[in-house]
Scaffold this motif. Structure first.
Motif, short mmCIF file in Angstrom:
data_model
loop_
_atom_site.label_atom_id
_atom_site.label_comp_id
_atom_site.label_asym_id
_atom_site.label_seq_id
_atom_site.Cartn_x
_atom_site.Cartn_y
_atom_site.Cartn_z
N ALA A 157 2.70 -12.85 6.81
CA ALA A 157 2.70 -11.99 5.34
C ALA A 157 2.88 -10.95 5.72
O ALA A 157 2.99 -9.96 5.03
N THR A 158 1.83 -9.98 6.49
CA THR A 158 2.33 -8.51 7.07
C THR A 158 2.90 -8.08 7.07
O THR A 158 3.68 -6.80 7.06
N GLN A 181 5.59 -8.70 5.63
CA GLN A 181 6.55 -9.14 4.06
C GLN A 181 6.42 -7.75 3.31
O GLN A 181 5.38 -7.38 3.80
N LYS A 182 7.21 -7.77 2.17
CA LYS A 182 7.84 -6.60 1.68
C LYS A 182 6.79 -6.64 0.99
O LYS A 182 5.85 -5.75 0.20
N ARG A 183 6.71 -7.94 -0.07
CA ARG A 183 5.05 -8.45 -0.97
C ARG A 183 4.11 -8.20 -0.07
O ARG A 183 3.78 -10.03 -0.70
N ALA A 184 3.24 -8.14 1.25
CA ALA A 184 2.57 -8.50 2.21
C ALA A 184 1.15 -8.69 1.10
O ALA A 184 0.62 -9.61 1.04
N ARG A 201 -3.49 -3.17 9.69
CA ARG A 201 -1.82 -3.59 10.15
C ARG A 201 -1.23 -2.79 9.07
O ARG A 201 0.02 -1.87 8.94
N ARG A 202 -1.48 -3.46 7.49
CA ARG A 202 -0.39 -2.94 6.72
C ARG A 202 -1.09 -1.35 6.06
O ARG A 202 0.45 -0.55 6.35
N LEU A 247 -4.62 -0.57 12.93
CA LEU A 247 -4.58 -1.15 13.88
C LEU A 247 -4.01 -0.80 15.13
O LEU A 247 -5.53 -1.32 15.99
N GLU A 248 -3.22 -0.59 15.20
CA GLU A 248 -3.37 0.23 16.75
C GLU A 248 -3.35 1.78 16.50
O GLU A 248 -3.02 2.42 17.97
N THR A 249 -4.37 2.31 16.00
CA THR A 249 -5.05 3.88 15.59
C THR A 249 -6.96 4.05 15.83
O THR A 249 -7.16 5.26 16.18
#
Length: 356
Positions: free
Chosen positions: A223-224, A226-229, A266-267, A271-273
């Motif tokens: 889902a994340t 997608q543009k419309r997450a 994530r959006r 998530l990675e920071t």
């Protein structure tokens, strides 16, 4: 192939916290040290005994999230040899698992000599051990040789189930869009799990019982993309809340919360920071080893305190804390001398489980 960061700090933090709750749950639930220490903090021990087990949902959701990221980051199965991926997954899980079972059998044998308690697994039979090696102990109705070994079997089933869905989607979706077919198949089975299988504990030895939580992770990852997450995440939330209104299950509520935390992280680039911590990263790295080895260590310390320490609440509470810390230390040693050497040579999908 999409390149991935070697570590995801946000997931590391979730894993580190969830792991501590699982250890504390087993310490509170199985006793006997916690039975004596209970009077010092009855509400805390009751909560750990009854509710901390929900932390396993974090690993189920993370497992699905990482499986989607590793197997099909764009919704399409990457591997051209799904059976090879399944074999690697089995070996990755089972190599340290079997070593931990041997240690568990030894600790249980020592515990039997020091105390009598229902938390000690019974003496193993050959068929029982064979069932554990094949990860079929729950399906065949055998008692677990250690607390938590059911999760290893379920993790393998869930991975195989998602891998099978993605393979089927690739076979069926050549004209209609593989990613769409795969998502629809995973979502359909997730709905069946959410509204039927997960409501009946008779299915709890099978992946379909847990697939709702696992799929929440996978569907959140896709889902994340997608543009419309936000709209897709909202659809997931509404669907799960409707299921909870029909039949409220705290474990599903926890799974939803974890999935949405992952989706938002994530959006928004978290998530990675975040958080950056060597301690948290290390606890996450050794999490599977700690999970495998903690119950035998806790059982052994319970037996020692039962036999040689006074049954005073304060002394037994020290035993609980010692068992917690000893589990982490033993898990670190197990990781460096068993799991890590044993995993060399295994390639991706590496991060396809909540623990590993």
């Amino acid at each position: 192939m999409t390149k991935h960061s070697p570590r995801l700090p946000f997931i590391d933090a979730l894993k580190a916290v969830a792991l501590q709750l699982i250890i504390l749950h087993h310490l509170a639930f199985y006793g006997p040290m916690s039975d004596h220490a209970y009077s010092l903090a009855p509400d805390l021990f009751s909560w750990m005994s009854q509710h901390a087990r929900s932390a396993v949902q974090a690993f189920l959701v993370i497992g699905g999230f990482l499986a989607a990221r590793s197997l099909a980051p764009a919704g399409v199965l990457i591997s051209l040899q799904p059976l090879g991926s399944l074999r690697k997954r089995y070996l990755k899980l089972v190599t340290p698992y079997l070593a931990a079972l041997l240690i568990g059998l030894a600790c249980a044998a020592i515990a039997r000599m020091l105390m009598t308690h229902d938390s000690i697994p019974g003496r193993p039979t050959l068929p029982q051990v064979a069932a554990h090696v094949l990860l079929l102990q729950g399906i065949l109705g055998y008692e677990g040789l250690s607390a938590g070994v059911w999760y290893v079997a379920i993790d393998f089933q869930l991975f195989a189930l998602l891998l099978g869905i993605l393979w089927l989607a690739r076979a069926l979706g050549r004209r209609r869009g593989v990613a769409v077919v795969g998502t629809l198949l995973a979502a359909s089975l997730a709905l069946a799990s959410l509204y039927y299988f997960n409501r009946d504990s008779a299915w709890d030895s099978w992946a379909v019982y847990f697939f709702a939580s696992y799929a929440l992770g996978a569907l959140t990852y896709w889902a994340t993309n997608q543009k419309r997450a936000a709209g897709w995440l909202l659809l997931i939330i509404v669907t799960v809340i409707a299921a909870l209104l029909l039949d409220y299950r705290p474990r599903i509520a926890v799974a939803l919360a974890v999935a949405m935390a992952l989706g938002l992280a994530r959006r928004h680039g978290v998530l990675e920071t975040w958080p950056r911590s060597h301690v948290i990263a290390y606890l996450a790295e050794i999490s599977y080893s700690v999970f495998l080895i903690h119950f035998p260590i806790c059982l052994l310390i319970n037996a020692l305190f039962s036999r040689f320490a006074p049954a005073e609440p304060g002394v037994q509470l020290v035993g609980v804390l010692l068992a917690w810390l000893a589990s982490l230390a033993a898990g670190a040693l197990f990781y460096h001398f068993v799991e890590s050497p044993g995993q060399k040579g295994f390639s991706r999908p590496r991060a396809a489980s909540g623990f590993t």
